[in-house]
Design a protein around this motif. Structure first.
Motif, PDB file in Angstrom:
ATOM      1  N   TYR A   4       0.846  -1.196   0.000  1.00  0.00           N
ATOM      2  CA  TYR A   4       0.000   0.000   0.000  1.00  0.00           C
ATOM      3  C   TYR A   4       0.882   1.246   0.000  1.00  0.00           C
ATOM      4  N   GLY A   5       1.873   1.242   0.884  1.00  0.00           N
ATOM      5  CA  GLY A   5       2.763   2.392   0.996  1.00  0.00           C
ATOM      6  C   GLY A   5       3.540   2.662  -0.269  1.00  0.00           C
ATOM      7  N   LEU A   6       4.017   1.614  -0.922  1.00  0.00           N
ATOM      8  CA  LEU A   6       4.800   1.771  -2.145  1.00  0.00           C
ATOM      9  C   LEU A   6       4.015   2.491  -3.238  1.00  0.00           C
ATOM     10  N   SER A   7       2.725   2.262  -3.287  1.00  0.00           N
ATOM     11  CA  SER A   7       1.918   2.884  -4.344  1.00  0.00           C
ATOM     12  C   SER A   7       1.715   4.377  -4.108  1.00  0.00           C
ATOM     13  N   PHE A   8       2.075   4.867  -2.901  1.00  0.00           N
ATOM     14  CA  PHE A   8       1.897   6.286  -2.599  1.00  0.00           C
ATOM     15  C   PHE A   8       3.220   7.030  -2.462  1.00  0.00           C
ATOM     16  N   ILE A   9       4.329   6.387  -2.794  1.00  0.00           N
ATOM     17  CA  ILE A   9       5.637   7.027  -2.677  1.00  0.00           C
ATOM     18  C   ILE A   9       5.700   8.317  -3.510  1.00  0.00           C
ATOM     19  N   LYS A  10       5.329   8.224  -4.763  1.00  0.00           N
ATOM     20  CA  LYS A  10       5.384   9.402  -5.654  1.00  0.00           C
ATOM     21  C   LYS A  10       4.360  10.439  -5.237  1.00  0.00           C
ATOM     22  N   HIS A  11       3.206   9.981  -4.812  1.00  0.00           N
ATOM     23  CA  HIS A  11       2.110  10.877  -4.428  1.00  0.00           C
ATOM     24  C   HIS A  11       2.501  11.769  -3.257  1.00  0.00           C
ATOM     25  N   THR A  12       3.335  11.259  -2.362  1.00  0.00           N
ATOM     26  CA  THR A  12       3.708  11.993  -1.140  1.00  0.00           C
ATOM     27  C   THR A  12       5.133  12.565  -1.204  1.00  0.00           C
ATOM     28  N   ALA A  13       5.714  12.599  -2.375  1.00  0.00           N
ATOM     29  CA  ALA A  13       7.125  13.003  -2.523  1.00  0.00           C
ATOM     30  C   ALA A  13       7.414  14.391  -1.966  1.00  0.00           C
ATOM     31  N   SER A  14       6.485  15.308  -2.084  1.00  0.00           N
ATOM     32  CA  SER A  14       6.725  16.687  -1.648  1.00  0.00           C
ATOM     33  C   SER A  14       6.292  16.950  -0.205  1.00  0.00           C
ATOM     34  N   TRP A  15       5.775  15.936   0.475  1.00  0.00           N
ATOM     35  CA  TRP A  15       5.297  16.118   1.845  1.00  0.00           C
ATOM     36  C   TRP A  15       6.458  16.220   2.819  1.00  0.00           C
ATOM     37  N   LYS A  16       6.218  16.808   3.978  1.00  0.00           N
ATOM     38  CA  LYS A  16       7.214  16.861   5.048  1.00  0.00           C
ATOM     39  C   LYS A  16       7.373  15.473   5.660  1.00  0.00           C
ATOM     40  N   TRP A  17       8.515  15.226   6.284  1.00  0.00           N
ATOM     41  CA  TRP A  17       8.809  13.884   6.779  1.00  0.00           C
ATOM     42  C   TRP A  17       7.807  13.412   7.837  1.00  0.00           C
ATOM     43  N   TYR A  18       7.359  14.324   8.699  1.00  0.00           N
ATOM     44  CA  TYR A  18       6.421  13.918   9.746  1.00  0.00           C
ATOM     45  C   TYR A  18       5.024  13.663   9.180  1.00  0.00           C
ATOM     46  N   GLU A  19       4.693  14.336   8.079  1.00  0.00           N
ATOM     47  CA  GLU A  19       3.423  14.053   7.410  1.00  0.00           C
ATOM     48  C   GLU A  19       3.458  12.661   6.785  1.00  0.00           C
ATOM     49  N   LYS A  20       4.576  12.328   6.185  1.00  0.00           N
ATOM     50  CA  LYS A  20       4.734  10.986   5.618  1.00  0.00           C
ATOM     51  C   LYS A  20       4.675   9.927   6.720  1.00  0.00           C
ATOM     52  N   ALA A  21       5.306  10.214   7.857  1.00  0.00           N
ATOM     53  CA  ALA A  21       5.332   9.254   8.964  1.00  0.00           C
ATOM     54  C   ALA A  21       3.920   8.934   9.436  1.00  0.00           C
ATOM     55  N   LEU A  22       3.085   9.970   9.615  1.00  0.00           N
ATOM     56  CA  LEU A  22       1.699   9.763  10.032  1.00  0.00           C
ATOM     57  C   LEU A  22       0.921   9.033   8.958  1.00  0.00           C
ATOM     58  N   PHE A  23       1.088   9.472   7.714  1.00  0.00           N
ATOM     59  CA  PHE A  23       0.307   8.916   6.616  1.00  0.00           C
ATOM     60  C   PHE A  23       0.571   7.430   6.418  1.00  0.00           C
ATOM     61  N   PHE A  24       1.844   7.055   6.359  1.00  0.00           N
ATOM     62  CA  PHE A  24       2.169   5.655   6.103  1.00  0.00           C
ATOM     63  C   PHE A  24       1.887   4.761   7.317  1.00  0.00           C
TER      64      PHE A  24
END
Length: 233
Positions: free
Chosen positions: A82-102
């Motif tokens: 699931y996470g791999l399919s959103f790597i490009k989608h979240t590329a510009s997000w901040k690291w803590y946003e990615k941490a929560l999202f994934f």
């Protein structure tokens, strides 16, 4: 505020599901003698519905850490994809946003995002984070409520069947389809049945392992059936 309202609207079905399933998990933990904070902490750190139910069962059986580790990997390995399919989608997000999202990307959140955010060319960051955060909170609230209820002198016989009932409904819906996607449901059912007949109470690990292997073997046939069904619709 617009992103929050849209995310909340889309999360309402998940709210109903997670409160019910979360209560079931909390009750199981409480009836096994664990303080309600254990349920809250488990949901906060793990956030894997079926995985948490299995964890509660394994703990009650005094399973080894190695068994718990491998079972957790097998049951929850899909989240990695699931996470791999959103790597490009979240590329510009901040690291803590990615941490929560994934961290907060289970089946239900993933399905909603794939249907709405992933195909979109717009910036859906705020909506996606609100949706993930809301669904995450629903599960924690549900499991905490269940743990508190489980400490009351009530009869909770059958509560541990909640998650099984959910998967039975999903399986029945899968088998009702006319084309090849029903093959995935049949593979899972047969692997579970055969593993139970051979390994009895220790059937879960071989059932999951054999299901994953066969799903990879028949992947093209399953995907072909899914494409055909989509075209027919």
């Amino acid at each position: 505020m617009k992103d929050f309202k849209l995310a909340f609207k889309r999360s309402v079905p998940v709210l109903i599901e997670y409160i019910v399933l979360g209560i079931g998990f909390g009750v199981i933990m409480a009836t096994n003698g664990y303080h309600f904070l254990y349920s809250s902490f488990a949901s906060l750190m793990i956030f894997a519905g079926a995985g948490e139910y299995v964890l509660a069962d394994l703990i009650s059986q005094s399973a080894t850490l190695l068994t718990i580790f491998f079972m957790s990997i097998l049951i929850n390995i899909r989240y990695a994809f699931y996470g791999l399919s959103f790597i490009k989608h979240t590329a510009s997000w901040k690291w803590y946003e990615k941490a929560l999202f994934f961290m907060a990307l289970p089946d239900e959140t993933y399905s909603i995002l794939v249907a709405n955010s992933l195909p979109s060319r717009e910036d859906t960051r705020k909506h996606d984070l609100w949706l993930a955060g809301l669904n995450y909170s629903y599960w924690i609230i549900g499991s905490t409520l269940g743990a508190l209820l489980g400490s009351l002198p009530l009869d909770f016989t059958g509560v541990d069947f909640i998650m099984t009932a959910l998967f039975v409904v999903i399986l029945v819906d899968q088998l009702r389809k006319k084309e090849n996607p029903r093959l995935a449901g049949l593979i899972g059912s047969l692997c579970a049945l055969i593993s139970y007949l051979i390994f009895k109470s220790n059937f879960i690990f071989p059932a999951i392992a054999s299901s994953i292997l066969l799903l990879f073997i028949f992947r093209r046939k399953i995907e072909s059936g899914m494409r055909k069904e989509a075209i027919d619709e």
